[in-house]
Design a protein around this motif. Sequence first.
Motif, PDB file in Angstrom:
ATOM      1  N   TRP A   5     -31.147  -8.117 -18.288  1.00 19.35           N
ATOM      2  CA  TRP A   5     -31.441  -9.508 -17.935  1.00 19.35           C
ATOM      3  C   TRP A   5     -30.292 -10.391 -18.398  1.00 19.35           C
ATOM      4  CZ3 TRP A   5     -35.562  -9.756 -14.905  1.00 19.35           C
ATOM      5  CH2 TRP A   5     -36.506  -8.717 -14.994  1.00 19.35           C
ATOM      6  N   PRO A   6     -29.725 -11.219 -17.495  1.00 20.68           N
ATOM      7  CA  PRO A   6     -28.575 -12.049 -17.882  1.00 20.68           C
ATOM      8  C   PRO A   6     -28.973 -13.123 -18.899  1.00 20.68           C
ATOM      9  CG  PRO A   6     -29.282 -12.576 -15.638  1.00 20.68           C
ATOM     10  CD  PRO A   6     -30.090 -11.390 -16.072  1.00 20.68           C
ATOM     11  N   ILE A   7     -28.088 -13.347 -19.868  1.00 22.17           N
ATOM     12  CA  ILE A   7     -28.284 -14.410 -20.857  1.00 22.17           C
ATOM     13  C   ILE A   7     -27.521 -15.635 -20.373  1.00 22.17           C
ATOM     14  CG2 ILE A   7     -27.867 -15.112 -23.247  1.00 22.17           C
ATOM     15  CD1 ILE A   7     -27.808 -12.133 -23.987  1.00 22.17           C
ATOM     16  N   HIS A   8     -28.247 -16.736 -20.157  1.00 23.89           N
ATOM     17  CA  HIS A   8     -27.602 -18.007 -19.807  1.00 23.89           C
ATOM     18  C   HIS A   8     -27.882 -18.976 -20.954  1.00 23.89           C
ATOM     19  CE1 HIS A   8     -26.698 -16.641 -15.804  1.00 23.89           C
ATOM     20  NE2 HIS A   8     -27.957 -16.356 -15.580  1.00 23.89           N
ATOM     21  N   LEU A   9     -26.882 -19.242 -21.755  1.00 18.55           N
ATOM     22  CA  LEU A   9     -27.053 -20.163 -22.877  1.00 18.55           C
ATOM     23  C   LEU A   9     -26.030 -21.278 -22.792  1.00 18.55           C
ATOM     24  CD1 LEU A   9     -27.443 -17.816 -26.000  1.00 18.55           C
ATOM     25  CD2 LEU A   9     -29.265 -19.043 -24.808  1.00 18.55           C
ATOM     26  N   GLN A  10     -26.407 -22.454 -23.286  1.00 14.30           N
ATOM     27  CA  GLN A  10     -25.415 -23.513 -23.484  1.00 14.30           C
ATOM     28  C   GLN A  10     -24.811 -23.408 -24.886  1.00 14.30           C
ATOM     29  OE1 GLN A  10     -26.153 -27.411 -21.662  1.00 14.30           O
ATOM     30  NE2 GLN A  10     -28.242 -26.712 -21.315  1.00 14.30           N
ATOM     31  N   LEU A  11     -25.432 -22.617 -25.750  1.00 14.66           N
ATOM     32  CA  LEU A  11     -24.914 -22.412 -27.102  1.00 14.66           C
ATOM     33  C   LEU A  11     -23.810 -21.363 -27.054  1.00 14.66           C
ATOM     34  CD1 LEU A  11     -28.333 -22.161 -28.995  1.00 14.66           C
ATOM     35  CD2 LEU A  11     -26.919 -24.192 -28.628  1.00 14.66           C
TER      36      LEU A  11
END
Length: 412
Positions: free
Chosen positions: A244-250
């Motif tokens: 599952w792709p990780i989409h973070l702004q951090l």
Amino acid sequence: MAGNSDPLTPRAKLAVTAGKAVAAASRAAGRGSGSVIGGRVALKLDPDLLARLAQNLDVTLVSATNGKTTTTRLIAEALRAAGPVVSNALGANMPAGITSALAGSSDARFGVIEVDEKYLAGVARDTDPKCIALLNLSRDQLDRAAETRMLAENWREGLAGSKAVIVANADDPLVVWAASSSPNVIWVAAGQMWKDDAWSCPSCGGVMQRPGDDWFCGECGFRRPTPSWALSGDHVLDPHGSAWPIHLQLPGRANKANAASSAAVAAVFGVPPQVALERMYQVQAVAGRYDVVQFQQRDLRLLLAKNPAGWLETFSLIDPPPTPVILSVNARGADGTDTSWLWDVDYTRLTGHPICVIGDRKLDLAVRLEVANQHFQVCEDLDQAVQMSPPGRIEVIANYTAFQDLRRRVGN
């Protein structure tokens, strides 16, 4: 499971009301959020208040040396897909602050609570958690904290036989040893960049072997467990082998690791990884960490690093040289007054960056940088450091109270 009956006795309700009143008075006097003093007063009036407030919640506890506050935010965001959440989002992570946070919400279904490492066993006793996330253990606040193996032992004894599902980092031998006393553990391969607190076996004291990403004790056979969840690049691998792709702004690898552990916790409560990880994208900054702020016509990115493991992770995410860097270190009560840990940090990683040094203990840091052959300037305060830094964005790295000082100065 959460129910709707009111768990609060008249005494408990009085304690909550009194605590809120004291907290409000503290805020009005400009002394911070008031959550700690409010919680202390409430617990004095009803020592069982924390247990009463938690009994109608599905509770998750999050403990670690680094990443507690961020992971707590990520888990809370993920669980909001399944119902209302109450959390100590501002990081007041000892019993008083936790009590204050839980007293602030009456309709929550989930409680997501960051817990100081030294208080984990006691808070687990009081809150009867459904899940406990254990991320890492490393040296921190050397004057206050017990040696890391003693902390691991406290966790191991305090969590022995716990009914909670323990979500634990398989890559940290101290965490694995602490979690192994529990009957129900989900192992996550979250990685471990800082290894200097885990070269001896926590079980027998033997020398740990570390081939590649694996680890084991050659003397007693204590070894890395097989993880069912894993961080793999920019993806989380779940127990079924799906990525599952990780989409973070951090930014940074450490926050991807926090997201992997958070996804494993969310799954305990029936929130699927795709939903959990999508919701984590909402988190832009955590109590000011990672914020980019405008100050004196410059962009400053505020980064918190409290101990050697945290500094190592932070160095890995700053922009490359010649981006200017401002370092600020204090040694007040909340930081730990012993700054000898500065000698454990590899400051040669800052080679090529123009460096300015500020904070109460700027001279301690200056000596350390001198030994590491770094070029730096000692400045009086943030204003002077910004003026002396070359053009472009500035990375500002500070330990705990120094970070709070910076936030106040830049109006964040």
